[in-house]
Write a protein that holds these residues in place. Structure first.
Motif, PDB file in Angstrom:
ATOM      1  N   UNK A 328     -46.172 -15.840   2.913  1.00  3.36           N
ATOM      2  CA  UNK A 328     -46.270 -17.279   3.182  1.00  3.36           C
ATOM      3  C   UNK A 328     -46.691 -18.036   1.926  1.00  3.36           C
ATOM      4  N   UNK A 329     -47.546 -17.435   1.109  1.00 10.39           N
ATOM      5  CA  UNK A 329     -48.025 -18.090  -0.108  1.00 10.39           C
ATOM      6  C   UNK A 329     -46.880 -18.381  -1.075  1.00 10.39           C
ATOM      7  N   UNK A 330     -45.752 -17.680  -0.920  1.00 12.57           N
ATOM      8  CA  UNK A 330     -44.615 -17.888  -1.807  1.00 12.57           C
ATOM      9  C   UNK A 330     -43.736 -19.064  -1.374  1.00 12.57           C
ATOM     10  N   UNK A 331     -44.039 -19.652  -0.227  1.00 11.65           N
ATOM     11  CA  UNK A 331     -43.199 -20.712   0.337  1.00 11.65           C
ATOM     12  C   UNK A 331     -43.868 -22.064   0.127  1.00 11.65           C
ATOM     13  N   UNK A 332     -43.100 -23.054  -0.298  1.00  4.75           N
ATOM     14  CA  UNK A 332     -43.599 -24.422  -0.436  1.00  4.75           C
ATOM     15  C   UNK A 332     -43.599 -25.071   0.946  1.00  4.75           C
ATOM     16  N   UNK A 333     -44.776 -25.329   1.477  1.00  7.30           N
ATOM     17  CA  UNK A 333     -44.906 -25.885   2.820  1.00  7.30           C
ATOM     18  C   UNK A 333     -45.202 -27.377   2.815  1.00  7.30           C
ATOM     19  N   UNK A 334     -45.122 -28.015   1.657  1.00  7.04           N
ATOM     20  CA  UNK A 334     -45.540 -29.414   1.554  1.00  7.04           C
ATOM     21  C   UNK A 334     -44.731 -30.332   2.450  1.00  7.04           C
ATOM     22  N   UNK A 335     -43.448 -30.030   2.633  1.00  7.16           N
ATOM     23  CA  UNK A 335     -42.605 -30.885   3.467  1.00  7.16           C
ATOM     24  C   UNK A 335     -42.741 -30.634   4.951  1.00  7.16           C
ATOM     25  N   UNK A 336     -43.417 -29.557   5.318  1.00  3.26           N
ATOM     26  CA  UNK A 336     -43.612 -29.259   6.731  1.00  3.26           C
ATOM     27  C   UNK A 336     -42.782 -28.075   7.191  1.00  3.26           C
ATOM     28  N   UNK A 337     -43.349 -27.306   8.109  1.00  2.00           N
ATOM     29  CA  UNK A 337     -42.709 -26.113   8.677  1.00  2.00           C
ATOM     30  C   UNK A 337     -42.473 -26.370  10.164  1.00  2.00           C
ATOM     31  N   UNK A 338     -41.236 -26.132  10.631  1.00  2.00           N
ATOM     32  CA  UNK A 338     -40.924 -26.337  12.041  1.00  2.00           C
ATOM     33  C   UNK A 338     -40.820 -25.020  12.813  1.00  2.00           C
ATOM     34  N   UNK A 339     -40.607 -23.904  12.096  1.00  7.82           N
ATOM     35  CA  UNK A 339     -40.528 -22.589  12.753  1.00  7.82           C
ATOM     36  C   UNK A 339     -41.132 -21.553  11.828  1.00  7.82           C
ATOM     37  N   UNK A 340     -41.837 -20.610  12.428  1.00  7.07           N
ATOM     38  CA  UNK A 340     -42.475 -19.531  11.686  1.00  7.07           C
ATOM     39  C   UNK A 340     -42.262 -18.236  12.458  1.00  7.07           C
ATOM     40  N   UNK A 341     -41.885 -17.184  11.745  1.00  3.05           N
ATOM     41  CA  UNK A 341     -41.671 -15.904  12.399  1.00  3.05           C
ATOM     42  C   UNK A 341     -42.116 -14.748  11.525  1.00  3.05           C
ATOM     43  N   UNK A 342     -42.544 -13.674  12.159  1.00  5.40           N
ATOM     44  CA  UNK A 342     -42.907 -12.441  11.465  1.00  5.40           C
ATOM     45  C   UNK A 342     -42.132 -11.299  12.114  1.00  5.40           C
ATOM     46  N   UNK A 343     -41.515 -10.475  11.285  1.00  4.70           N
ATOM     47  CA  UNK A 343     -40.770  -9.332  11.795  1.00  4.70           C
ATOM     48  C   UNK A 343     -41.038  -8.099  10.969  1.00  4.70           C
ATOM     49  N   UNK A 344     -40.729  -6.949  11.548  1.00  3.68           N
ATOM     50  CA  UNK A 344     -40.851  -5.678  10.833  1.00  3.68           C
ATOM     51  C   UNK A 344     -39.574  -4.876  11.045  1.00  3.68           C
ATOM     52  N   UNK A 345     -39.243  -4.063  10.066  1.00  4.81           N
ATOM     53  CA  UNK A 345     -38.072  -3.193  10.160  1.00  4.81           C
ATOM     54  C   UNK A 345     -38.362  -1.914   9.390  1.00  4.81           C
ATOM     55  N   UNK A 346     -37.356  -1.065   9.295  1.00  5.67           N
ATOM     56  CA  UNK A 346     -37.600   0.246   8.705  1.00  5.67           C
ATOM     57  C   UNK A 346     -38.532   1.052   9.583  1.00  5.67           C
ATOM     58  N   UNK A 347     -38.210   1.081  10.891  1.00  4.91           N
ATOM     59  CA  UNK A 347     -39.128   1.681  11.869  1.00  4.91           C
ATOM     60  C   UNK A 347     -39.146   3.198  11.785  1.00  4.91           C
ATOM     61  N   UNK A 348     -40.328   3.769  11.987  1.00 10.70           N
ATOM     62  CA  UNK A 348     -40.545   5.210  12.037  1.00 10.70           C
ATOM     63  C   UNK A 348     -41.415   5.525  13.240  1.00 10.70           C
ATOM     64  N   UNK A 349     -41.459   6.797  13.586  1.00  9.59           N
ATOM     65  CA  UNK A 349     -42.343   7.204  14.679  1.00  9.59           C
ATOM     66  C   UNK A 349     -43.579   7.915  14.146  1.00  9.59           C
ATOM     67  N   UNK A 350     -43.946   7.625  12.885  1.00 10.73           N
ATOM     68  CA  UNK A 350     -45.151   8.201  12.302  1.00 10.73           C
ATOM     69  C   UNK A 350     -45.806   7.169  11.405  1.00 10.73           C
ATOM     70  N   UNK A 351     -47.083   7.353  11.109  1.00  7.80           N
ATOM     71  CA  UNK A 351     -47.857   6.451  10.265  1.00  7.80           C
ATOM     72  C   UNK A 351     -48.541   7.259   9.180  1.00  7.80           C
TER      73      UNK A 351
END
Length: 456
Positions: A328-351
């Motif tokens: 988020x820090x890399x995005x210029x938000x001065x004009x305003x944000x109308x939608x925000x989303x977080x996603x993950x990929x590269x899924x595994x069944x181990x940590x």
């Protein structure tokens, strides 16, 4: 033309799914226009019942336009718990037909009948399978389904579209082009408005028109991969297999805001909340992920995505939140944000926990995988929007469509609310249309019983 000599690929699509579940569970809405989606000023339509479609209401339409087109409709928020229950029943029925089931969403899937125990895969035999499937699904869910079957995935999906609503179509081998070529070019997968506009320069309006264009000309116009793919599809050539491991390649949660947000501290807090929801879903699904993606739609509808990849998979909410806020820090938000989303990929069944405990103090940043703008649709969202049920209750907000129960009057659903009051219709799927009663919004005898999920 295709890789199969029998119509053994089946495509099922539940009819007007979200709206159909609402009409099933709310008897007073049966036969009436029902529109399901985000109810805020910037909400979009998720599903419109067939009664609402008569008025031109369509999925992904701004909710404000839907209200203007069909003012007398019932406008309801989404109830993903209810939809998942129906979807589970349907997918279980599909897996009883074949081990190869490829879910596309809660209400749509491909099935490879050739991988199941079906001695007769002739058009008549497949038709009998499809009819039994539709009958069983309706008996168990009271929801109708449209089914298509053909020798390829493209034709099977086209068949189910043509069978809608509540129908069945089997395309017999050898007749594929007779069905395919008269259709508009956008019937083909991978042809959206931009591609349709580009091929229109060549005089292409239908799939048949596209089939008359030389492959090299399509490659020059659309690029190597896209041009060759559309050339093959236009000639009925689709050897894509039904893949049962399609599901759970990514998990995402997003919110659309009623007003543009410029406050970076608030945006960071919202990002953390979304990241925590994603982490919770990872844990519940038994997965971990390496790549975290932040999606941002700016005030001018420009959609940006920022992604970063960790050295190993994690399901830790703190790690996901920290990286999402860094993006988020890399995005210029001065004009305003109308939608925000977080996603993950590269899924595994181990940590690999030790990687992250070491990374806590590491100065080596995760690798940056993407920094791209895209043209996201206003209604774009993951299979789940964020679960806002807790926020609804903490704000004392009763959302139209949500399930409630009254200590004396029993179960019902929110008809409307405002000015410190909430109006409830007391009915369920198994009762006749019920009475309407109004209560104080803080009535201690009234409580919500569902986990409402809403992104808009």
């Amino acid at each position: 033309m295709t890789t199969r000599s029998e119509p053994s690929i089946l495509h099922l699509d539940l009819d007007a799914f979200f709206a159909a579940v609402e009409q099933r569970d709310k008897p007073s809405l049966r036969g009436r226009p029902v529109i399901v989606g985000g109810l805020g000023p910037r909400g979009v339509v998720s599903t419109a019942s067939y009664e609402a479609r008569v008025f031109g209401v369509r999925s992904a339409m701004p909710m404000s336009e839907a209200r203007a087109r069909c003012r007398h409709a019932a406008f309801l928020a989404r109830r993903f718990d209810a939809y998942r229950k129906v979807s589970t029943v349907v997918m279980d029925q599909l897996r009883a037909l074949s081990p190869l089931v490829e879910p596309l969403s809660l209400d749509e899937a491909f099935v490879d009948l050739a991988a199941g125990e079906h001695p007769d895969l002739s058009p008549g035999g497949v038709r009998a399978v499809g009819e039994r499937l539709r009958t069983t699904i309706h008996a168990r869910t009271r929801i109708t389904a449209s089914v298509g079957a053909a020798s390829s995935k493209t034709l099977a999906k086209i068949a189910s579209e043509q069978a809608k609503p509540d129908g069945l179509m089997v395309i017999e081998p050898g007749t594929e082009l007779d069905v395919l070529h008269p259709l508009g070019v956008r019937a083909l997968p991978g042809v959206g408005p931009a591609t349709a506009a580009r091929v229109a320069r060549l005089g292409v309006r239908t799939v048949g028109d596209l089939a008359r264009i030389a492959e090299g000309e399509l490659v020059d116009l659309l690029g190597e991969a896209h041009g060759r793919s559309l050339f093959r599809l236009a000639h009925g050539l689709d050897g894509r297999a039904v893949s049962s491991d399609r599901a759970s390649k990514s998990i995402s949660v997003e919110d659309t805001f009623d007003r543009d947000i410029t406050d970076r501290a608030l945006l960071a807090g919202l990002t953390r909340r979304l990241a925590e929801k994603v982490a919770d879903r990872l844990v519940r699904s038994g997965h971990s992920a390496r790549t975290i993606t932040l999606k941002v739609r700016l005030h001018d509808f420009t959609t940006l995505s920022r992604s970063a990849t960790l050295p190993g998979p994690t399901d830790d909410a703190r790690s996901i939140s920290r990286l999402a806020v860094q993006l988020l820090d890399e995005v210029d938000t001065a004009g305003g944000i109308r939608l925000l989303g977080v996603g993950v990929s590269g899924l595994s069944d181990w940590v690999q926990d030790d990687l992250f405990s070491a990374a806590e103090g590491s100065e080596q940043p995760p690798t940056d995988d993407a920094d791209d703008a895209d043209e996201g649709d206003e209604g774009d969202e993951g299979d789940d929007a964020g679960d806002l049920d807790a926020a609804v209750h903490s704000a004392g907000r009763w959302v139209p469509g949500m399930d409630v129960v009254h200590a004396r009057l029993g179960p019902g659903w929110v008809w409307g609310s405002g000015l410190g009051r909430v109006t409830v219709r007391f009915e369920t799927a198994d009762t006749p249309p019920g009475p309407v009663r109004t209560f104080a919004a803080d009535d201690p005898e009234l409580s919500g019983v569902s986990h409402l999920q809403e992104a808009d």
